[in-house]
Design a protein around this motif. Structure first.
Motif, mmCIF file in Angstrom:
data_model
loop_
_atom_site.group_PDB
_atom_site.id
_atom_site.type_symbol
_atom_site.label_atom_id
_atom_site.label_comp_id
_atom_site.label_asym_id
_atom_site.label_seq_id
_atom_site.Cartn_x
_atom_site.Cartn_y
_atom_site.Cartn_z
ATOM 1 N N TRP A 82 -56.590 15.363 -5.425
ATOM 2 C CA TRP A 82 -55.919 15.235 -4.133
ATOM 3 C C TRP A 82 -56.203 16.445 -3.232
ATOM 4 O O TRP A 82 -55.755 16.471 -2.091
ATOM 5 C CB TRP A 82 -54.402 15.111 -4.324
ATOM 6 C CG TRP A 82 -53.997 14.043 -5.290
ATOM 7 C CD1 TRP A 82 -53.482 14.218 -6.527
ATOM 8 C CD2 TRP A 82 -54.098 12.627 -5.101
ATOM 9 N NE1 TRP A 82 -53.244 13.027 -7.148
ATOM 10 C CE2 TRP A 82 -53.614 12.008 -6.281
ATOM 11 C CE3 TRP A 82 -54.554 11.823 -4.053
ATOM 12 C CZ2 TRP A 82 -53.565 10.639 -6.452
ATOM 13 C CZ3 TRP A 82 -54.499 10.443 -4.229
ATOM 14 C CH2 TRP A 82 -54.015 9.858 -5.405
ATOM 15 N N LYS B 184 -53.543 17.098 1.641
ATOM 16 C CA LYS B 184 -53.114 16.343 2.807
ATOM 17 C C LYS B 184 -51.730 15.754 2.559
ATOM 18 O O LYS B 184 -51.451 15.270 1.447
ATOM 19 C CB LYS B 184 -54.090 15.217 3.108
ATOM 20 C CG LYS B 184 -55.469 15.656 3.520
ATOM 21 C CD LYS B 184 -56.365 14.468 3.805
ATOM 22 C CE LYS B 184 -57.762 14.897 4.240
ATOM 23 N NZ LYS B 184 -58.652 13.732 4.506
ATOM 24 N N ASN C 67 -45.315 11.321 -1.031
ATOM 25 C CA ASN C 67 -46.363 11.463 -0.028
ATOM 26 C C ASN C 67 -47.046 10.102 0.163
ATOM 27 O O ASN C 67 -47.640 9.601 -0.796
ATOM 28 C CB ASN C 67 -47.395 12.495 -0.474
ATOM 29 C CG ASN C 67 -48.383 12.857 0.630
ATOM 30 O OD1 ASN C 67 -48.132 12.595 1.796
ATOM 31 N ND2 ASN C 67 -49.495 13.459 0.240
ATOM 32 N N TYR D 140 -48.539 13.317 4.586
ATOM 33 C CA TYR D 140 -48.352 12.354 5.677
ATOM 34 C C TYR D 140 -46.851 12.280 6.038
ATOM 35 O O TYR D 140 -46.012 12.120 5.159
ATOM 36 C CB TYR D 140 -48.830 10.966 5.266
ATOM 37 C CG TYR D 140 -50.294 10.905 4.901
ATOM 38 C CD1 TYR D 140 -51.232 10.447 5.835
ATOM 39 C CD2 TYR D 140 -50.742 11.307 3.655
ATOM 40 C CE1 TYR D 140 -52.585 10.387 5.500
ATOM 41 C CE2 TYR D 140 -52.090 11.263 3.327
ATOM 42 C CZ TYR D 140 -53.003 10.799 4.251
ATOM 43 O OH TYR D 140 -54.330 10.745 3.933
ATOM 44 N N VAL E 264 -51.020 13.072 9.895
ATOM 45 C CA VAL E 264 -51.558 13.778 8.739
ATOM 46 C C VAL E 264 -51.544 15.277 9.007
ATOM 47 O O VAL E 264 -51.936 15.732 10.089
ATOM 48 C CB VAL E 264 -52.998 13.311 8.446
ATOM 49 C CG1 VAL E 264 -53.573 14.094 7.274
ATOM 50 C CG2 VAL E 264 -53.037 11.821 8.178
ATOM 51 N N TYR E 265 -51.102 16.036 7.985
ATOM 52 C CA TYR E 265 -51.104 17.497 8.060
ATOM 53 C C TYR E 265 -51.786 18.040 6.814
ATOM 54 O O TYR E 265 -51.818 17.386 5.761
ATOM 55 C CB TYR E 265 -49.679 18.054 8.158
ATOM 56 C CG TYR E 265 -49.009 17.715 9.479
ATOM 57 C CD1 TYR E 265 -49.010 18.609 10.534
ATOM 58 C CD2 TYR E 265 -48.384 16.474 9.653
ATOM 59 C CE1 TYR E 265 -48.397 18.298 11.741
ATOM 60 C CE2 TYR E 265 -47.777 16.140 10.856
ATOM 61 C CZ TYR E 265 -47.786 17.060 11.895
ATOM 62 O OH TYR E 265 -47.192 16.737 13.090
ATOM 63 N N LEU E 266 -52.341 19.220 6.933
ATOM 64 C CA LEU E 266 -52.972 19.902 5.795
ATOM 65 C C LEU E 266 -52.003 20.954 5.251
ATOM 66 O O LEU E 266 -51.113 21.444 5.965
ATOM 67 C CB LEU E 266 -54.267 20.575 6.252
ATOM 68 C CG LEU E 266 -55.328 19.669 6.898
ATOM 69 C CD1 LEU E 266 -56.522 20.497 7.361
ATOM 70 C CD2 LEU E 266 -55.761 18.576 5.937
ATOM 71 N N TYR E 267 -52.191 21.312 3.998
ATOM 72 C CA TYR E 267 -51.419 22.420 3.420
ATOM 73 C C TYR E 267 -52.279 23.151 2.400
ATOM 74 O O TYR E 267 -53.224 22.595 1.837
ATOM 75 C CB TYR E 267 -50.110 21.928 2.787
ATOM 76 C CG TYR E 267 -50.304 21.093 1.537
ATOM 77 C CD1 TYR E 267 -50.350 21.685 0.282
ATOM 78 C CD2 TYR E 267 -50.439 19.700 1.619
ATOM 79 C CE1 TYR E 267 -50.523 20.923 -0.855
ATOM 80 C CE2 TYR E 267 -50.615 18.934 0.487
ATOM 81 C CZ TYR E 267 -50.658 19.543 -0.758
ATOM 82 O OH TYR E 267 -50.833 18.798 -1.888
ATOM 83 N N PRO F 279 -53.925 19.350 12.079
ATOM 84 C CA PRO F 279 -55.354 19.023 11.891
ATOM 85 C C PRO F 279 -56.286 19.995 12.614
ATOM 86 O O PRO F 279 -57.445 20.152 12.232
ATOM 87 C CB PRO F 279 -55.466 17.609 12.462
ATOM 88 C CG PRO F 279 -54.100 17.028 12.278
ATOM 89 C CD PRO F 279 -53.161 18.170 12.518
ATOM 90 N N PHE G 289 -57.473 22.579 0.254
ATOM 91 C CA PHE G 289 -56.476 22.009 1.151
ATOM 92 C C PHE G 289 -56.034 20.638 0.657
ATOM 93 O O PHE G 289 -56.846 19.838 0.207
ATOM 94 C CB PHE G 289 -57.037 21.867 2.573
ATOM 95 C CG PHE G 289 -57.192 23.168 3.284
ATOM 96 C CD1 PHE G 289 -56.168 23.706 4.056
ATOM 97 C CD2 PHE G 289 -58.391 23.895 3.184
ATOM 98 C CE1 PHE G 289 -56.334 24.907 4.719
ATOM 99 C CE2 PHE G 289 -58.551 25.099 3.844
ATOM 100 C CZ PHE G 289 -57.522 25.601 4.610
#
Length: 446
Positions: A434, A441, A337, A443, A406-409, A365, A439
């Motif tokens: 992190w 992040k 990541n 990339y 950027v995405y969230l998970y 996002p 949530f």
């Protein structure tokens, strides 16, 4: 059978007499007077097994002229005994070099050289080892041998206990088991080399199907599979003497080793089976303990050797591990990541079971769910630290690649319908830094 004497007197007179003493000579050359006769006689009173030889002594008496009887002939009538001999020219099968534990066969012909039948043939097999020690490993009786006929005798030779150079000795009719004319041609000497087994066996240990690192977390109810492999395909690892299992529990002295007995349930031994000639020489232990006490100083020790006594390495196999009984799951991070082509997910599960349900949601996002990765997608999971076999390629729910950025998970999980607690390890290994409000992040950089 019979003794017959013929002779004449030069001056027969009153008082002249001739007497023949018959002595039996035993196997130790000791003589015994068995009888005295004046004329012909049957020899049935002589036991040939006790006295294989006889000696005849004549005593003459002549008071007037002192002249002995003039011998015409003495005759001992007898039935000839048969004669046997090893005859490898007729039939011979033999292997002079084998590996330790290998069973080989020796086969040879024994021939009757006479017109008299031989009774059932006794054969003795001896081995003279490298230290010149001689030991009989088999004595076997075979068929009788008819007139001028031949039989084939055979014996399996087990090389397990006789490494290095040996001499195999085959002896037909040992100790004159039945009457025979000569014995030297009944004995055969053969070189027999056994290549010693000097290679160590190998141990392999898995916890719920996984090779763990020292001090890893494992299930409180693990399935520990212990495998011992040996290259020798003749000496099967088929009894519990080849492996032993020990445990050290939290709070005990570091040198403590508690031996775990084989009971067929908690500790079960599965032997190697080489009977089909194809299987590998592998023995296995199934260890199903239940650890009720939390702690990070458990220690499993496995000691192993093969049937030749070779240890599995210079030291015993030792592995430490940690037990956390409360069901929980750590924060999930992805690695690498940022990523360009794919990323995997890393997390820790504690307790004794993996979650009933687990899914990872990838969100844009804006909060929109663009991808859901289900438990069935992630691959095999286990209690402890997991790095998923599944590699997410940065695509959406329909397989289309997502754009850079950027995405969230987040992770949604439960065990039997109950939400699992959050597991937090020590600070240096903590993934929570992190994660923000549940949530993480990630990339994507293509």
């Amino acid at each position: 059978d019979q003794f017959k004497r013929r002779g004449t007197s030069l001056d027969a007179g009153i008082g002249d007499s001739v007497m023949v003493d018959i002595y039996g000579i035993d196997k130790n050359d000791n003589e015994t007077l068995l009888g005295s006769v004046r004329g012909d006689t049957s020899l049935t009173f002589v036991n040939a097994n006790t006295y294989p030889y006889i000696r005849l002594v004549m005593t003459n008496r002549d008071n007037n002229f002192t002249t002995p009887e003039q011998i015409n002939h003495w005759r001992v009538l007898y039935q000839l005994v048969p004669e046997a001999a090893l005859n490898p020219n007729r039939y011979f099968v033999y292997t002079d070099s084998v590996k330790q534990g290998q069973v080989s066969k020796i086969e040879v012909a024994i021939e009757n050289l006479t017109e008299y039948p031989l009774d059932s043939m006794l054969v003795k097999y001896d081995m003279i080892d490298k230290n010149k020690n001689r030991k009989t490993f088999s004595t076997k009786r075979y068929f009788s041998i008819p007139v001028y006929d031949t039989i084939h005798v055979s014996m399996d030779v087990n090389s397990t206990a006789i490494p290095d150079n040996n001499i195999l000795v085959i002896e037909a009719n040992p100790d004159n088991n039945q009457p025979e004319q000569y014995h030297p041609n009944n004995i055969g000497y053969l070189n027999y080399y056994v290549a010693p087994d000097k290679q160590n066996p190998l141990i392999d240990v898995t916890f719920d199907g996984v090779h763990i690192m020292d001090k890893d977390i494992i299930s409180a109810k693990p399935f520990i599979n212990i495998i011992l492999r040996d290259e020798n395909k003749y000496l099967a690892l088929n009894d519990t003497s080849v492996m032993s299992v020990y445990m050290r529990y939290p709070g005990e002295n570091p040198i403590t080793e508690n031996r775990i007995p084989f009971d067929g349930t908690i500790l079960k031994f599965i032997p190697a089976d080489l009977s089909d000639g194809k299987s590998k020489n592998i023995a296995r232990i199934e260890f199903r303990p239940e650890f009720t006490v939390d702690g990070n100083d458990y220690m499993l020790t496995v000691k192993a050797k093969d049937k030749s006594g070779n240890s599995a390495g210079g030291n015993s196999y030792k592995i430490g591990f940690e037990i956390v009984n409360k069901p929980a799951i750590s924060s999930v991070i992805n690695y690498p990541n940022p990523f360009t082509t794919s990323t995997q997910f890393v997390f820790t599960i504690t307790g004794s079971e993996i979650p009933s349900n687990l899914k990872i949601q990838i969100l844009a996002p804006t909060g929109k769910i663009v991808k859901e990765i289900l438990k069935s997608d992630l691959g095999p999971l286990h209690v402890g630290t997991n790095i998923t076999e599944y590699k997410w390629k940065g695509d959406d729910q329909f397989g289309q690649p997502l754009g850079n950025g950027v995405y969230l998970y987040r992770v949604v999980t439960n065990l039997h319908g109950e939400t699992m607690e959050h597991y937090k390890k020590n600070e240096s290994q903590n993934a929570d830094k992190w994660i923000e409000k549940g949530f993480g992040k990630l990339y994507i950089m293509r």
